[in-house]
Design a protein around this motif. Structure first.
Motif, PDB file in Angstrom:
ATOM      1  N   ILE B 224      54.066   1.800  -2.857  1.00 57.98           N
ATOM      2  CA  ILE B 224      53.215   2.784  -3.024  1.00 57.98           C
ATOM      3  C   ILE B 224      52.065   2.515  -1.798  1.00 57.98           C
ATOM      4  O   ILE B 224      51.833   3.361  -0.863  1.00 57.98           O
ATOM      5  N   THR B 225      51.429   1.339  -1.976  1.00 54.39           N
ATOM      6  CA  THR B 225      50.516   0.871  -1.174  1.00 54.39           C
ATOM      7  C   THR B 225      51.346   0.780   0.535  1.00 54.39           C
ATOM      8  O   THR B 225      50.664   1.394   1.376  1.00 54.39           O
ATOM      9  N   MET B 226      52.610   0.326   0.302  1.00 58.66           N
ATOM     10  CA  MET B 226      53.172   0.179   1.817  1.00 58.66           C
ATOM     11  C   MET B 226      53.407   1.882   2.338  1.00 58.66           C
ATOM     12  O   MET B 226      53.207   1.894   3.264  1.00 58.66           O
ATOM     13  N   ALA B 227      53.565   2.534   1.496  1.00 61.10           N
ATOM     14  CA  ALA B 227      54.020   4.044   1.819  1.00 61.10           C
ATOM     15  C   ALA B 227      52.680   4.517   2.575  1.00 61.10           C
ATOM     16  O   ALA B 227      52.764   5.064   3.561  1.00 61.10           O
ATOM     17  N   GLN B 228      51.607   4.167   1.746  1.00 61.55           N
ATOM     18  CA  GLN B 228      50.388   4.513   2.325  1.00 61.55           C
ATOM     19  C   GLN B 228      50.025   4.053   3.598  1.00 61.55           C
ATOM     20  O   GLN B 228      49.467   4.874   4.483  1.00 61.55           O
ATOM     21  N   ALA B 229      50.311   2.862   3.638  1.00 57.91           N
ATOM     22  CA  ALA B 229      50.140   1.991   4.800  1.00 57.91           C
ATOM     23  C   ALA B 229      50.658   2.588   6.217  1.00 57.91           C
ATOM     24  O   ALA B 229      50.326   2.579   7.311  1.00 57.91           O
ATOM     25  N   LYS B 230      52.097   3.067   5.834  1.00 58.19           N
ATOM     26  CA  LYS B 230      52.957   3.598   6.744  1.00 58.19           C
ATOM     27  C   LYS B 230      52.268   4.864   7.527  1.00 58.19           C
ATOM     28  O   LYS B 230      52.724   5.445   8.483  1.00 58.19           O
ATOM     29  N   GLY B 231      51.359   5.499   6.643  1.00 66.07           N
ATOM     30  CA  GLY B 231      50.699   6.866   6.991  1.00 66.07           C
ATOM     31  C   GLY B 231      51.532   8.079   6.672  1.00 66.07           C
ATOM     32  O   GLY B 231      51.542   9.068   7.127  1.00 66.07           O
ATOM     33  N   LEU B 232      52.275   7.805   5.489  1.00 62.90           N
ATOM     34  CA  LEU B 232      53.204   8.994   5.078  1.00 62.90           C
ATOM     35  C   LEU B 232      52.332  10.123   4.411  1.00 62.90           C
ATOM     36  O   LEU B 232      50.826   9.722   3.898  1.00 62.90           O
ATOM     37  N   SER B 233      52.516  11.288   4.421  1.00 63.49           N
ATOM     38  CA  SER B 233      51.674  12.441   3.961  1.00 63.49           C
ATOM     39  C   SER B 233      51.572  12.150   2.509  1.00 63.49           C
ATOM     40  O   SER B 233      52.526  11.805   1.696  1.00 63.49           O
ATOM     41  N   PRO B 234      50.322  12.375   1.919  1.00 59.85           N
ATOM     42  CA  PRO B 234      49.958  12.115   0.494  1.00 59.85           C
ATOM     43  C   PRO B 234      50.884  13.001  -0.478  1.00 59.85           C
ATOM     44  O   PRO B 234      51.439  12.319  -1.606  1.00 59.85           O
ATOM     45  N   SER B 235      51.433  14.216   0.024  1.00 57.87           N
ATOM     46  CA  SER B 235      52.463  14.789  -0.940  1.00 57.87           C
ATOM     47  C   SER B 235      53.757  14.089  -0.759  1.00 57.87           C
ATOM     48  O   SER B 235      54.416  14.052  -2.036  1.00 57.87           O
ATOM     49  N   ARG B 236      54.175  13.786  -0.027  1.00 58.76           N
ATOM     50  CA  ARG B 236      55.353  13.077   0.312  1.00 58.76           C
ATOM     51  C   ARG B 236      55.278  11.687  -0.793  1.00 58.76           C
ATOM     52  O   ARG B 236      56.193  11.392  -1.600  1.00 58.76           O
ATOM     53  N   ILE B 237      54.177  10.936  -0.470  1.00 60.05           N
ATOM     54  CA  ILE B 237      54.175   9.786  -1.292  1.00 60.05           C
ATOM     55  C   ILE B 237      54.120  10.042  -2.652  1.00 60.05           C
ATOM     56  O   ILE B 237      54.853   9.496  -3.787  1.00 60.05           O
ATOM     57  N   MET B 238      53.279  11.338  -3.307  1.00 57.92           N
ATOM     58  CA  MET B 238      53.235  11.724  -4.444  1.00 57.92           C
ATOM     59  C   MET B 238      54.601  12.067  -5.105  1.00 57.92           C
ATOM     60  O   MET B 238      54.866  11.326  -6.293  1.00 57.92           O
ATOM     61  N   PHE B 239      55.476  12.987  -4.315  1.00 61.32           N
ATOM     62  CA  PHE B 239      56.608  13.369  -5.033  1.00 61.32           C
ATOM     63  C   PHE B 239      58.005  12.459  -4.698  1.00 61.32           C
ATOM     64  O   PHE B 239      58.651  12.147  -5.774  1.00 61.32           O
ATOM     65  N   ARG B 240      57.910  12.034  -3.525  1.00 59.63           N
ATOM     66  CA  ARG B 240      59.223  11.224  -3.372  1.00 59.63           C
ATOM     67  C   ARG B 240      59.103   9.915  -3.718  1.00 59.63           C
ATOM     68  O   ARG B 240      60.213   9.156  -3.924  1.00 59.63           O
ATOM     69  N   TYR B 241      57.835   9.382  -3.484  1.00 56.10           N
ATOM     70  CA  TYR B 241      57.888   7.826  -4.001  1.00 56.10           C
ATOM     71  C   TYR B 241      57.361   7.679  -5.418  1.00 56.10           C
ATOM     72  O   TYR B 241      57.902   7.211  -6.332  1.00 56.10           O
ATOM     73  N   ALA B 242      55.975   8.216  -5.776  1.00 50.96           N
ATOM     74  CA  ALA B 242      55.571   7.926  -7.112  1.00 50.96           C
ATOM     75  C   ALA B 242      56.370   8.553  -8.236  1.00 50.96           C
ATOM     76  O   ALA B 242      56.949   8.126  -9.298  1.00 50.96           O
ATOM     77  N   ALA B 243      56.424  10.012  -8.075  1.00 48.63           N
ATOM     78  CA  ALA B 243      56.953  10.876  -9.206  1.00 48.63           C
ATOM     79  C   ALA B 243      58.176  10.657  -9.481  1.00 48.63           C
ATOM     80  O   ALA B 243      58.677  10.520 -10.344  1.00 48.63           O
ATOM     81  N   ARG B 244      59.302  10.178  -8.154  1.00 49.45           N
ATOM     82  CA  ARG B 244      60.482   9.861  -8.643  1.00 49.45           C
ATOM     83  C   ARG B 244      60.831   8.888  -9.388  1.00 49.45           C
ATOM     84  O   ARG B 244      61.681   9.072 -10.365  1.00 49.45           O
ATOM     85  N   ASN B 245      60.075   7.864  -9.433  1.00 53.13           N
ATOM     86  CA  ASN B 245      60.338   6.749  -9.996  1.00 53.13           C
ATOM     87  C   ASN B 245      59.580   6.613 -11.425  1.00 53.13           C
ATOM     88  O   ASN B 245      59.885   6.044 -12.496  1.00 53.13           O
ATOM     89  N   ALA B 246      58.584   7.572 -11.416  1.00 51.18           N
ATOM     90  CA  ALA B 246      57.905   7.619 -12.880  1.00 51.18           C
ATOM     91  C   ALA B 246      58.632   8.670 -13.801  1.00 51.18           C
ATOM     92  O   ALA B 246      58.359   8.696 -14.925  1.00 51.18           O
ATOM     93  N   LEU B 247      59.669   9.328 -13.023  1.00 56.73           N
ATOM     94  CA  LEU B 247      60.375  10.209 -13.861  1.00 56.73           C
ATOM     95  C   LEU B 247      61.162   9.738 -14.833  1.00 56.73           C
ATOM     96  O   LEU B 247      61.575  10.169 -15.857  1.00 56.73           O
TER      97      LEU B 247
END
Lengths: 286, 325
Positions: B224-247
């Motif tokens: 997640i930190t990596m994705a933030q560092a890459k500058g991805l949009s928050p909604s993309r990180i939220m749904f495609r990175y965090a939520a997908r794995n937390a599901l």
């Protein structure tokens, strides 16, 4: 632990709420003397100065029914909670300490009980056993212990792997002593949260059973109050005051227990705590 | 694959336990339901009904194990005996005519609660400590503290009796015959709203809390930190990175949640006189119709176990780590 609990606003409000209900249950005979199911006035009266919570379709005082109902509901709820947690604790500790075959067998039994749908099992057991409060308690314990057993086993197992337990085994301490004096004290908070969960389960499930007419309908409890409200058609005649107090009481007690539970979780699991203001502002800057 | 097979064996074991329980309960219980039932019907029983009862309570003279074998055989051939309250309809027929409504109610409530609860959980975890996160979890826990049936009673009173927005009872209007036409479907849908909503209201909180807590753990992961560092949009990180794995834990909860939904649906059906098997179960209890009670218990158990098995298969598809192990 106790001081932390009292310092936590969630826990404090939960405990206060519980204390109020416990006192009301305790002093029901003083606050509303006489038999609560006595028919002593006209039926379906709205709340008034004489009957604060109104009267039922039959003409019983709803306030008296609610106060007396607290006795049976709280008693059954806490009995079920204590016994179910006790069983779960024994199963969890035995699983973790002995491991292997004992663990496999106990885990299998636990999982089977977890998989069987609770309410239908409750209903079928209660329907076959002779009706009465002790049946209700027995049936609720049978269906309620498994969930806690799984949680407690996991916790006990992680403690079983710690060095101090290995040391105790090596020094030749007896199994019972290791289970109850070495492992158990280290998982007190988890036992506490499962106990609270079991009490909530006990109170709401007793109400559900009695609402279906499977309890002892001669005993006054919140569940039987709702059963009578429903069978006497309180809903259709629009006498909301008959079914609101008992249901609200169940919900408030369950909510109070959930609040305490939430607080215990927060105190023992720092990850769930709201991050400190300092860190948050640091993040905002960055 | 091994995991699926192991769990399958486990589910079969659970089913066997419930069959055995069903077999033993009438034979070893302390009470005497036969005399209770006799008192109820006041001797007005048909000979076939009596025979049915004797079979159920093991009053024939065959040894216990022989009765047991016969019982297990009859369960697996779908012969659950004959209903006593709705004599002479077979139990399986009574259940078959009503299972559909329960499945409709249960599935609707489960899916809506899971979707809404998970979305709320994602938002709460992402805006952690914000207004949303501090208002919603306690509120939903409070709603979840209400007994299912009481919330159903309240909803029925408020939206049905007082406001008159929704129908009071049953699954469709009295004059209609079930069929796939617009009028019937609309009627069924309006009758479904209140019962389903009460189940959703009670269960949505636990979905939300579960999702929130796993999301918080996931949000601390390095990717997640990596994705933030890459500058991805928050909604993309939220749904495609965090939520997908937390599901993933939520998928497991789906199977467990089903048991709760079944219980909730049973009580909700009773309040709304919704013609599913929960409502029938109450009627069976009140009429001391033991064969029907047992049949419904077995059907519900089988459905819950089957659903759990399907969830397992889904889980293996979703989580590659399980496949490798």
């Amino acid at each position: 632990m106790a001081r932390q609990l009292l310092g936590n606003s969630k826990a404090l409000s939960g405990l206060c709420l519980l204390a109020v209900f416990a006192l009301l249950a305790l002093f029901a005979p003083v606050l509303a003397p006489g038999d609560p199911s006595l028919i002593n006035s006209a039926g379906s009266q709205a709340p008034s100065g004489e009957h604060w919570f109104g009267t039922t379709t039959k003409g019983q005082d709803v306030l008296a029914l609610t106060l007396w109902g607290a006795r049976s509901s709280m008693l059954v709820g806490f009995t079920v909670g204590l016994v179910a947690t006790g069983i779960a604790m024994l199963v969890g500790l035995a699983s973790a300490y002995f491991g292997r075959l004992v663990d496999d067998a106990l885990t299998l039994v636990t999982n089977v009980f977890l998989l069987l749908p609770g309410l239908p099992l409750l209903i079928i057991l209660a329907a076959f056993l002779p009706p009465g409060t002790s049946t209700v308690v027995l049936v609720l314990v049978i269906t309620g212990w498994a969930g806690s057993a799984r949680v407690l086993r996991a916790q006990a197992k992680s403690i079983r792997g710690k060095d101090f337990v290995a040391a105790a085994v090596v020094t030749g301490e007896r199994p019972l002593r290791i289970m109850f004096r070495e492992i158990l004290p280290n998982m007190a908070s988890v036992v506490m949260t499962t106990l609270l969960g079991c009490v909530v389960f006990g109170i709401t499930s007793q109400a559900a059973l009695e609402f279906l007419g499977l309890g002892d309908s001669s005993v006054v409890s919140w569940g039987t109050n709702l059963y009578w409200a429903s069978t006497d058609g309180a809903l259709m005649t629009g006498t909301w005051w008959v079914f609101v107090p008992s249901g609200l009481s169940i919900a408030l007690v369950a909510f109070a227990l959930a609040l305490v539970n939430y607080a215990v979780d927060e105190i023992t699991n720092p990850r769930l705590r709201v991050r400190s203001a300092k860190r948050r502002s640091a993040e905002r800057k960055g | 694959m091994r995991l699926i097979l192991r769990n399958l064996g486990f589910y079969l074991l659970a089913f066997w336990v419930s069959i055995t329980l069903n077999f033993l309960l009438p034979r070893f219980m302390p009470g005497d339901p036969v005399s209770r039932m006799f008192a109820r019907t006041q001797g007005g029983m048909q000979p076939e009904q009596l025979a049915q009862l004797e079979k159920l309570f093991g009053l024939d003279d065959r040894p216990l194990w022989e009765q047991y074998v016969t019982y297990v055989k009859s369960v697996f051939t779908g012969d659950l005996g004959i209903s006593i309250t709705r004599f002479p309809t077979p139990v399986s027929e009574v259940i078959g005519s009503q299972l559909g409504w329960t499945l409709l109610l249960g599935a609707t409530a489960l899916v809506v609660a899971a979707v809404v609860g998970n979305l709320l959980g994602i938002v709460a975890a992402w805006r952690r400590g914000g207004v949303f996160d501090s208002v919603f979890p306690p509120l939903l826990v409070f709603v979840g503290s209400f007994p299912y049936f009481w919330l159903a009673m309240g909803a029925l009173y408020l939206f049905g009796v007082t406001l008159g927005w929704f129908p009071l009872r049953h699954a469709y209007d009295a004059g209609l015959t079930p069929g796939f036409n617009a009028e019937f479907l609309a009627s069924a849908a309006t009758h479904l709203v209140l019962p389903a909503l009460t189940v959703v209201a009670v269960t949505v909180g636990s979905w939300m809390l579960g999702m929130r807590n796993t999301m918080i753990a996931t949000a601390a992961e390095d990717y997640i930190t990596m994705a933030q560092a890459k500058g991805l949009s928050p909604s993309r990180i939220m749904f495609r990175y965090a939520a997908r794995n937390a599901l993933l834990p939520s998928v497991t909860n789906f199977g467990i949640g089903l048991g709760f939904v079944v219980g909730g649906a049973l009580l909700t059906e009773v309040v709304f006189a919704y013609p599913g098997i929960g409502f029938q179960l109450l009627a069976a209890v009140q009429g001391l119709d033991y064969p029907l009670m047992q049949g419904i218990f077995l059907t519900i158990t089988a459905t819950v176990l089957l659903a759990n098995f399907l969830v397992d298969i889904l889980y293996v598809r979703l989580d590659p780590r399980v496949r490798v192990r």
